[in-house]
Design an enzyme around this catalytic site. Structure first.
Site, mmCIF file in Angstrom:
data_model
loop_
_atom_site.group_PDB
_atom_site.id
_atom_site.type_symbol
_atom_site.label_atom_id
_atom_site.label_comp_id
_atom_site.label_asym_id
_atom_site.label_seq_id
_atom_site.Cartn_x
_atom_site.Cartn_y
_atom_site.Cartn_z
ATOM 1 N N ASP A 1 42.251 36.430 43.045
ATOM 2 C CA ASP A 1 42.476 35.807 44.355
ATOM 3 C C ASP A 1 41.883 34.411 44.447
ATOM 4 O OD1 ASP A 1 39.967 36.995 44.366
ATOM 5 O OD2 ASP A 1 40.038 37.589 46.463
HETATM 6 C C1 LAN Z 1 32.125 38.503 44.313
HETATM 7 C C2 LAN Z 1 32.285 37.246 45.040
HETATM 8 C C3 LAN Z 1 33.687 36.832 45.330
HETATM 9 C C4 LAN Z 1 34.610 38.011 45.499
HETATM 10 C C5 LAN Z 1 35.959 37.638 46.165
HETATM 11 C C6 LAN Z 1 36.688 36.506 45.463
HETATM 12 C C7 LAN Z 1 35.686 37.181 47.603
HETATM 13 C C8 LAN Z 1 36.816 38.897 46.223
HETATM 14 O O1 LAN Z 1 37.998 38.657 46.934
HETATM 15 C C9 LAN Z 1 37.010 39.481 44.853
HETATM 16 C C10 LAN Z 1 35.665 39.886 44.259
HETATM 17 C C11 LAN Z 1 34.653 38.729 44.151
HETATM 18 C C12 LAN Z 1 35.042 37.862 42.978
HETATM 19 C C13 LAN Z 1 33.242 39.233 43.884
HETATM 20 C C14 LAN Z 1 33.035 40.447 43.074
HETATM 21 C C15 LAN Z 1 31.600 41.015 43.042
HETATM 22 C C16 LAN Z 1 30.557 39.933 42.985
HETATM 23 C C17 LAN Z 1 30.761 39.126 41.740
HETATM 24 C C18 LAN Z 1 30.734 39.052 44.237
HETATM 25 C C19 LAN Z 1 30.562 39.794 45.549
HETATM 26 C C20 LAN Z 1 29.547 38.140 44.128
HETATM 27 C C21 LAN Z 1 28.412 39.034 43.584
HETATM 28 C C22 LAN Z 1 29.062 40.344 43.087
HETATM 29 C C23 LAN Z 1 28.352 40.892 41.840
HETATM 30 C C24 LAN Z 1 28.973 42.164 41.396
HETATM 31 C C25 LAN Z 1 26.867 41.063 42.147
HETATM 32 C C26 LAN Z 1 26.078 41.777 41.118
HETATM 33 C C27 LAN Z 1 25.999 43.219 41.393
HETATM 34 C C28 LAN Z 1 26.506 44.175 40.603
HETATM 35 C C29 LAN Z 1 26.817 45.501 41.169
HETATM 36 C C30 LAN Z 1 26.773 43.952 39.171
#
Ligand code: LAN
Length: 745
Positions: free
Chosen positions: A475
């Site tokens: 996305d």
């Molecule tokens: C994010 C940030 C962005 C987010 C969007 C683009 C908003 C979403 O539409 C798709 C998923 C995504 C890319 C996403 C996935 C999970 C992330 C990377 C995070 C929320 C930022 C931090 C998180 C990550 C998994 C944190 C570490 C924790 C773990 C459980 C490994």
């Protein structure tokens, strides 16, 4: 003039091509030289910090990014001096004025390199990981940083003396023990009043034996838990044949990239040498004598305040075998597994310029690389250099961000919000700078080890943060593409992103579509849903595979519809099919009450906006039965109208995400209100008074200078951990006002 406390002035945000680093009293703006004064902090300066970064979380645990914002604004802010469009209707004029003021303020926060930095904190288990990496590798942070981290951790203690998983959460064992150990690593005395109380919290809740598995992992590294108390990570699984449904290449990339370095640490049983701190901590966090704890019995012990996902019987059964295997692991197989894991870790480090996919593997990879190659190795130095990419300073101290920033994501949204109407064209320089950043951030090449390590092809995609991070997201690619098309359409720039690159982005988006018609986050769904039964995390749900999501699907559908309007000849029928099946997926996700559940922000208002935006974009173009689409939109509107608060706004708390039911906030929230308004306007909702009263909430919340206050936390991942999106408080109110001004004024 906005308030900037003297202590705040010591910290400067240096930026370069999206990279963001906070420097203590830097002599120059050279981002690579940001540490030069960080150890030269004086006692007076430390005392100043303690005062100037005092933060009372009891009112609102969300800081407002004032250190960054207020400094920038005070240095060069000017009111908009261009020509503001005029309306004869005074009510309409109010909206236009607020919109221009909102964009003007926000434009000042854009950096020279074209993006909008912002607080991306929230989770409280990230900084502890980094501090443990620094501790075990004997690479402490400079004093200035340490003092600021201490302040942050102390600021976020809850009233009951514990800490939550995230800044708004109720206290958990995971949160509390991790912050406690961090504070002790940072040199806080165990007689410190806040620590004494925290110890009582830990002990009355059963002691650290009941910390969830990720906490057990970190404590084992610290030699504060016995590795025998940790369920086997069976490192040999990395040698499984690829066709097996449980091969980790099929996991959601975040789980894969976290369990990879964890498996290395586990295989090597890495642990810090015993010393006074560790011996003392062993007494501080347990109810029983450390030496007498029956460790194997603790493997599945989880404090009830922490348990979100109950481990399945299948997982327990599997653990039984893998734990038994640990008694007599096969030597050569283990060696091969470790060698493979290390090779993979190196590849991830190189592919991401040592930023890594996220904050968790950033810390754990550092530990592995230190262990494998030593403190003086080039690799380890490259790792530590990137620790700082994750640190953020706000008025509540120094935190670890949940990513190396949200640069591309926020920039794409901000640009689209501004270009929603002609008003955006009043800010050509802002748009041009955004465009430079978006252009620069599109991924242009593939890494050589990319196929070997299970990566989805990425040329043409966009990441969530920066090109250097190098992980494409479905996305984010869609948002990057939509923003690019909007900028091209505006005619404000010379299109540096040519048709070939635009089509490459489309190809990537198409390649990301799942068989269910939806789009997931970073990759295709690679394993069946039952793999979730093996989720060992206890504190997160749905982490095992990359699922299709309403929001991700909607963003991809929207960008494809927009693309097809501009480029009708390219892969026409393939794109039409992709859009139709995407819409089908979205319709299927709609709840009987008309709403959609949001997996990546709080919550139903967020996903309902995405759902309706995509459906209304696709309506009337023959992608899907229009009567079905209209019925779906109407249901969504009815849902929102029912949730409107008496003041005209909307508001949800993070519990909407964790409890999966709409949970109303006490007061309406600007960000939720903006999402609801965007939805109703996309739907062409008939009762204008509903929309007007929502718009009035946004107008009344706006500050004199054009900002909106930081209210509740907006972001989430894996249902149970919340994350800050500092830019949302500007982007979405601006977007809603802009849509209103273009449609109703
Ligand atoms: C994010 C940030 C962005 C987010 C969007 C683009 C908003 C979403 O539409 C798709 C998923 C995504 C890319 C996403 C996935 C999970 C992330 C990377 C995070 C929320 C930022 C931090 C998180 C990550 C998994 C944190 C570490 C924790 C773990 C459980 C490994």
């Amino acid at each position: 003039m906005l308030n900037v406390k003297p202590g705040w002035k010591n910290w400067h945000l240096l930026t370069e091509k999206g990279r963001q680093i906070w420097a203590f009293k830097p002599d120059s703006s050279d981002i690579n030289d940001h540490l030069q004064n960080a150890d030269k902090i004086t006692d007076e300066e430390i005392a100043r910090f303690a005062e100037d970064f005092q933060f009372d979380k009891s009112g609102n645990p969300n800081s407002g990014d004032k250190v960054f914002r207020n400094t920038v604004i005070n240095s060069n802010f000017r009111e908009f001096d261009g020509k503001i469009p005029q309306s004869e209707n005074p009510e309409a004029q109010k909206v236009i004025d607020a919109l221009i003021k909102g964009i003007n303020y926000y434009a000042y926060l854009q950096t020279e390199d074209g993006n909008w930095p912002g607080d991306y904190g929230g989770p409280l288990f990230l900084l502890p990981g980094l501090l443990i990496a620094a501790y075990i590798s004997e690479t402490p942070f400079p004093r200035a940083h340490q003092e600021m981290m201490k302040i942050y951790l102390l600021n976020h203690q809850n009233q009951d003396a514990g800490w939550g998983m995230h800044i708004e959460g109720e206290s958990t064992m995971f949160g509390t023990v991790m912050q406690y150990v961090s504070l002790r690593i940072l040199g806080v005395d165990n007689n410190h009043e806040q620590l004494v109380k925290a110890r009582t919290w830990i002990k009355t809740n059963g002691g650290a034996t009941g910390i969830p598995s990720w906490g057990k992992f970190y404590l084992s590294i610290m030699n504060l838990y016995d590795w025998q108390g940790f369920n086997s990570l069976f490192p040999e699984m990395w040698l499984f044949p690829k066709w097996l449904p449980v091969h980790p290449w099929r996991y959601w990339c975040h789980s894969r990239m976290v369990y990879l370095p964890m498996a290395y640490c586990y295989a090597q049983r890495i642990k810090a040498p015993e010393n006074d701190l560790i011996l003392s901590l062993r007494q501080e966090i347990y109810n029983e004598d450390f030496a007498t704890i029956d460790w194997p019995k603790q493997r599945n012990a989880v404090c009830e305040k922490d348990c979100y996902t109950v481990p399945s019987p299948v997982l327990k059964w599997m653990n039984f075998f893998t734990n038994a295997y640990e008694k007599i692991p096969c030597g050569w197989l283990r060696k091969r597994a470790i060698a493979f894991i290390l090779k993979y870790l190196n590849a991830e480090d190189e592919q991401t310029h040592y930023i890594n996919i996220g904050p968790v593997n950033k810390a754990i990879n550092s530990i592995c690389i230190w262990h494998a190659f030593g403190k003086d190795s080039e690799q380890f130095k490259k790792h530590t250099a990137r620790w700082y990419d994750y640190l953020w300073v706000a008025e509540d101290g120094m935190k670890m961000n949940g990513y190396n920033g949200s640069q591309l994501w926020d920039t794409a949204f901000a640009t689209r919000a501004m270009l929603e109407s002609e008003c955006g064209k009043l800010f050509p320089k802002t748009i041009a700078k955004s465009y430079e950043f978006i252009e620069f951030s599109q991924i242009k090449s593939e890494h050589s080890t990319h196929a070997e390590f299970f990566r989805h092809p990425m040329i043409g995609s966009w990441p969530f943060s920066t090109a250097e991070n190098g992980w494409p997201v479905a996305d984010c690619t869609a948002e990057g593409l939509s923003a690019t098309l909007a900028i091209h359409y505006s005619g404000l720039v010379h299109p540096a992103i040519d048709d070939i690159r635009i089509k490459k982005a489309v190809d990537v988006i198409l390649s990301y579509q799942n068989a269910d018609g939806g789009w997931a986050t970073y990759e295709l769904t690679r394993a069946p849903k039952w793999l979730e039964k093996l989720n060992p995390s206890e504190v997160f749900a749905d982490i095992m595979i990359d699922y299709s999501w309403t929001e991700c699907t909607a963003a991809c559908v929207i960008s494809l519809v927009e693309f097809q309007e501009a480029y009708p000849d390219y892969k026409n029928s393939e794109i039409r099919n992709a859009i139709s099946s995407g819409i089908h997926f979205i319709i299927k996700q709609q709840k009987p009450d008309g709403s959609w559940y949001g997996g990546w922000a709080v919550c139903f208002t967020y996903a309902t906006w995405f759902g309706v935006e995509a459906i209304s974009k696709a309506k009337g173009k023959g992608f899907y039965g229009d009567h079905v689409l209209s019925a779906s939109i109407n249901k969504a509107c009815t849902f929102l109208v029912n949730k409107q608060k008496t003041d005209g706004g909307w508001g949800e708390t993070f519990e909407s995400c964790s409890k999966l039911v709409y949970t109303e906030a006490e007061t309406s929230q600007s960000v939720n209100t903006a999402w609801a308004l965007l939805t109703l306007m996309a739907a062409d909702f008939g009762d204008k008074s509903i929309i007007e009263s929502g718009i009035n909430v946004l107008l009344s919340r706006q500050t004199d200078i054009g900002d909106w206050p930081q209210e509740n936390i907006s972001g989430v991942f894996n249902y149970n951990c919340m994350i800050t999106y500092a830019n949302y408080r500007n982007i979405f109110p601006i977007w809603a006002l802009n849509r209103y001004s273009s449609r109703y004024v």
